[in-house]
Design an enzyme around this catalytic site. Structure first.
Site, PDB file in Angstrom:
ATOM      1  N   LYS A  73     -35.788  21.794  79.710  1.00  0.00           N
ATOM      2  CA  LYS A  73     -36.950  21.436  80.538  1.00  0.00           C
ATOM      3  C   LYS A  73     -37.181  22.460  81.651  1.00  0.00           C
ATOM      4  O   LYS A  73     -38.308  22.888  81.888  1.00  0.00           O
ATOM      5  CB  LYS A  73     -36.706  20.038  81.107  1.00  0.00           C
ATOM      6  CG  LYS A  73     -37.898  19.382  81.745  1.00  0.00           C
ATOM      7  CD  LYS A  73     -37.707  17.889  81.917  1.00  0.00           C
ATOM      8  CE  LYS A  73     -36.566  17.518  82.833  1.00  0.00           C
ATOM      9  NZ  LYS A  73     -35.242  17.398  82.236  1.00  0.00           N
ATOM     10  N   THR A  75     -36.139  25.565  81.709  1.00  0.00           N
ATOM     11  CA  THR A  75     -36.515  26.834  81.071  1.00  0.00           C
ATOM     12  C   THR A  75     -38.008  26.860  80.770  1.00  0.00           C
ATOM     13  O   THR A  75     -38.698  27.856  81.039  1.00  0.00           O
ATOM     14  CB  THR A  75     -35.698  27.035  79.779  1.00  0.00           C
ATOM     15  OG1 THR A  75     -34.307  27.064  80.106  1.00  0.00           O
ATOM     16  CG2 THR A  75     -36.089  28.324  79.073  1.00  0.00           C
ATOM     17  N   LYS A 107     -22.507  20.594  82.360  1.00  0.00           N
ATOM     18  CA  LYS A 107     -23.757  21.311  82.143  1.00  0.00           C
ATOM     19  C   LYS A 107     -23.669  22.802  82.419  1.00  0.00           C
ATOM     20  O   LYS A 107     -24.298  23.611  81.750  1.00  0.00           O
ATOM     21  CB  LYS A 107     -24.841  20.678  83.032  1.00  0.00           C
ATOM     22  CG  LYS A 107     -26.248  21.162  82.731  1.00  0.00           C
ATOM     23  CD  LYS A 107     -27.252  20.402  83.598  1.00  0.00           C
ATOM     24  CE  LYS A 107     -28.657  20.862  83.319  1.00  0.00           C
ATOM     25  NZ  LYS A 107     -29.652  20.173  84.156  1.00  0.00           N
ATOM     26  N   ALA A 275     -31.972  11.930  87.994  1.00  0.00           N
ATOM     27  CA  ALA A 275     -32.908  10.899  87.538  1.00  0.00           C
ATOM     28  C   ALA A 275     -32.205   9.716  86.901  1.00  0.00           C
ATOM     29  O   ALA A 275     -32.809   8.666  86.718  1.00  0.00           O
ATOM     30  CB  ALA A 275     -33.899  11.494  86.549  1.00  0.00           C
ATOM     31  N   PHE A 303     -34.278  14.529  83.308  1.00  0.00           N
ATOM     32  CA  PHE A 303     -33.975  13.854  82.046  1.00  0.00           C
ATOM     33  C   PHE A 303     -35.239  13.516  81.265  1.00  0.00           C
ATOM     34  O   PHE A 303     -36.250  14.201  81.376  1.00  0.00           O
ATOM     35  CB  PHE A 303     -33.079  12.630  82.284  1.00  0.00           C
ATOM     36  CG  PHE A 303     -31.719  13.004  82.817  1.00  0.00           C
ATOM     37  CD1 PHE A 303     -30.920  13.934  82.168  1.00  0.00           C
ATOM     38  CD2 PHE A 303     -31.250  12.449  83.998  1.00  0.00           C
ATOM     39  CE1 PHE A 303     -29.671  14.285  82.655  1.00  0.00           C
ATOM     40  CE2 PHE A 303     -29.996  12.797  84.499  1.00  0.00           C
ATOM     41  CZ  PHE A 303     -29.212  13.710  83.829  1.00  0.00           C
ATOM     42  N   PHE A 383     -35.688  27.536  69.205  1.00  0.00           N
ATOM     43  CA  PHE A 383     -34.353  28.122  69.080  1.00  0.00           C
ATOM     44  C   PHE A 383     -34.302  28.972  67.815  1.00  0.00           C
ATOM     45  O   PHE A 383     -35.082  28.770  66.877  1.00  0.00           O
ATOM     46  CB  PHE A 383     -33.289  27.028  69.035  1.00  0.00           C
ATOM     47  CG  PHE A 383     -32.932  26.465  70.388  1.00  0.00           C
ATOM     48  CD1 PHE A 383     -31.723  26.768  70.991  1.00  0.00           C
ATOM     49  CD2 PHE A 383     -33.815  25.644  71.070  1.00  0.00           C
ATOM     50  CE1 PHE A 383     -31.397  26.266  72.238  1.00  0.00           C
ATOM     51  CE2 PHE A 383     -33.509  25.135  72.327  1.00  0.00           C
ATOM     52  CZ  PHE A 383     -32.292  25.451  72.905  1.00  0.00           C
ATOM     53  N   TRP A 411     -37.670  31.317  76.337  1.00  0.00           N
ATOM     54  CA  TRP A 411     -36.258  31.685  76.478  1.00  0.00           C
ATOM     55  C   TRP A 411     -36.059  33.131  76.017  1.00  0.00           C
ATOM     56  O   TRP A 411     -35.375  33.908  76.673  1.00  0.00           O
ATOM     57  CB  TRP A 411     -35.374  30.741  75.647  1.00  0.00           C
ATOM     58  CG  TRP A 411     -33.901  30.969  75.848  1.00  0.00           C
ATOM     59  CD1 TRP A 411     -33.082  30.376  76.756  1.00  0.00           C
ATOM     60  CD2 TRP A 411     -33.074  31.903  75.125  1.00  0.00           C
ATOM     61  NE1 TRP A 411     -31.788  30.860  76.648  1.00  0.00           N
ATOM     62  CE2 TRP A 411     -31.762  31.804  75.657  1.00  0.00           C
ATOM     63  CE3 TRP A 411     -33.301  32.814  74.083  1.00  0.00           C
ATOM     64  CZ2 TRP A 411     -30.697  32.567  75.184  1.00  0.00           C
ATOM     65  CZ3 TRP A 411     -32.233  33.576  73.610  1.00  0.00           C
ATOM     66  CH2 TRP A 411     -30.953  33.448  74.166  1.00  0.00           C
TER      67      TRP A 411
END
Length: 558
Positions: A73, A75, A107, A275, A303, A383, A411
């Protein structure tokens, strides 16, 4: 193909002096309070001067229910603001500050990824400008004053079994969840049970993020309920005469921070409530600053849309007067396949059937955000292992749902990978289909508001309040503290209160085990079963893979 790590990409970035970045959006060097060359705080003079400027368009970035596969999110938020600037639209992003707990826990870093990052990445992920440390100190000053008051004679007649204020630490440390304090001699204080939360769950964090001025912050702090007296009345920070000192500790922390993206576009990073246990949005001040200085302001909520986006609408928007002009729902092929039943170890293999099954989770989030009357677009965070067939199938499913979709490659490509998303958002907002509305009436009963969220957003049958929670509701009603928005503390991994239930379940119940008021923040926290306000570290913490050399080069921070 071997990719560079996020920290390697960040270290190779050519940063501009922060004064040059700020100048792009009309903020002069005299209106900055520098923290080195590449980060600064915005002065009150700048905030006051910009107040009369027209707002740009506000775009909220949210996501599907998170999975261990990752969604990206932040990114996408960063890539999108770079994408807007690529297509000639002035844009700034407003994000939350990372907490040290997740950074050293599971994370790792939280400043975007690949070529869509905010920098200096290592500073942002670590101490940054000290905001979270200031919040920790302010919170624990209140704790110290509570226990000192009790020790010095307890003139407020505080019931030591009814102290509801907890100490905090910005670290995942499960051993501090339940403790006993003041052991030892009489001079060491009055022994009682106490508890720690992670700093980002503190009401001080919420107050800072929802305050509009220093005076507003001080007044909110004064309203915080820290305990109950033996006669059942509420004891507030103002009763301890602590609000002035607390506000003084937070005077600099309240000012928004400015940094830059890898493409030198402005980024405001300020406030960091989770969140799943807090309201999950960056500060109102930072969001308004982005709106006043750009054509398109990008912000995110933590989230999935069932938590962060719902709280953004029903809490942040109510208190700020803002509302988003469009919503981006971030999804990944691999996360949808996990929602479709594929284990993390098998996500690289093409699996159209699992993607179709997992699409139910995305479908529900799209339907939910539309209930707020805001147009939405799905961003596929691409991805390398996503197959052409899987991407085509997801586009087909979104078309059937009659929602726009954009393949986002920020990305790998930075702003260039989000140009289509930016252009589609311009078109979506220009269509003028926004008809914003809240999910519930704050004047409804606590149980009605909670059940509305459970039924409308989670799609459960309703909430079940434990005996203790029912008693807490009655106490708040008796004190006249029940007419506020609801902040649900719930697992982020599922629409249910069971983290193992993925996809889009229906006809379940949510168990409410604790109900407490954040009177200074202005909302009621309802806590579900199986949620921890002080997380713990995993078996192998991310910290084990981090290091720094003699030249100060950081490694392992993503």
């Amino acid at each position: 193909m071997e990719f560079k790590t996020d920290i390697q990409i960040a270290e190779e970035a050519k940063l501009e002096p922060i004064a040059d970045v700020a100048a792009k959006i009309g903020i002069s060097s005299d209106e900055l309070e520098n923290y080195g060359k590449y980060k600064a705080k915005i002065s009150w003079e700048a905030l006051d001067r910009l107040e009369s400027k027209k707002d740009g368009k506000l775009i909220l970035v949210t996501a599907i229910s998170p999975t261990p596969a990752g969604e990206g999110k932040s990114t996408v938020s960063i890539g999108l603001t770079q994408g807007f600037n690529k297509i000639g639209k002035k844009s700034a992003v407003a994000l939350r500050e990372p907490s040290l707990g997740p950074v050293f826990g599971v994370k790792g870093g939280a400043a975007g990824g690949g070529y869509a990052q905010v920098v200096p990445m290592e500073d942002i992920n670590l101490h940054f400008t000290g905001d979270i440390h200031a919040i920790t100190a302010a919170n624990n000053l209140i704790s110290a004053m509570i226990d000192n008051h009790i020790h010095q004679g307890n003139a407020l007649n505080i019931d030591t079994r009814e102290v509801v204020w907890k100490r905090v630490l910005d670290m995942n440390d499960r051993s501090l969840r339940n403790i006993v304090i003041s052991l030892g001699a009489k001079a060491d204080g009055v022994p009682r049970e106490d508890h720690f939360m992670i700093t980002v769950a503190s009401e001080i964090m919420a107050v800072l993020c929802l305050s509009k001025t220093l005076t507003d912050l001080k007044e909110r702090v004064g309203k915080i309920i820290v305990a109950y007296a033996k006669d059942g009345s509420a004891v507030k920070v103002s009763d301890l005469k602590a609000e002035g000192a607390v506000a003084m500790l937070l005077k600099d922390a309240l000012k928004p921070n400015i940094v830059q993206t890898l493409e030198n576009t402005p980024a405001f990073i300020h406030g960091g409530p989770f969140a799943n246990i807090a309201h999950g949005c960056n500060s109102i001040l930072a969001t308004k600053l982005a709106l006043k200085t750009s054509d398109y302001a990008i912000t995110e909520a933590g989230f999935g849309a069932d938590l962060g986006a719902e709280k953004f609408m029903d809490i942040k928007c109510r208190m700020s007067g803002l509302s988003p002009d469009a919503i981006v729902i971030v999804a990944t092929i691999k996360a949808l396949k996990m929602h479709g039943g594929v284990p993390k170890t098998e996500l690289k293999a093409e699996n159209i059937a699992a993607l179709e099954k997992g699409f139910a989770n995305l479908k529900r989030h799209v339907e939910n955000v539309h209930k707020f009357g805001v147009p939405a677009i799905v961003a596929i965070n691409k991805f390398a292992n996503d197959s052409d067939a899987e991407i085509a199938k997801l586009k087909e499913l979104c078309k059937q749902l009659n929602v726009r979709i954009s393949l986002c490659e920020c990305w790998e490509k930075g702003g260039a990978g989000a140009e289509d998303l930016a252009q589609q958002l311009v078109e979506l907002i220009d269509e003028g289909k926004k008809d914003f509305k809240y999910l519930y009436d704050v004047n409804d009963s606590i149980e009605t508001k909670v059940n509305t969220i459970v039924k409308e957003i989670y799609r459960g049958k309703g909430a079940v309040f434990t005996k203790a929670a029912k008693g807490q509701v009655k106490k708040l009603e008796a004190l006249g503290l029940d007419k506020m928005p609801i902040c649900v503390a719930k697992t982020q991994f599922s629409f249910t209160d069971d983290a193992s239930v993925m996809g889009a379940p229906e006809d379940f119940t949510i168990e409410i085990t604790d109900v407490r008021v954040s009177n200074g923040a202005g909302f009621i926290v309802v806590q579900t079963s199986n949620i921890m306000v002080m997380p713990g570290l995993p078996k192998i913490p991310a910290a084990e893979n981090m290091d720094i050399d003699n030249n100060g080069r950081v490694s392992g921070l993503f």
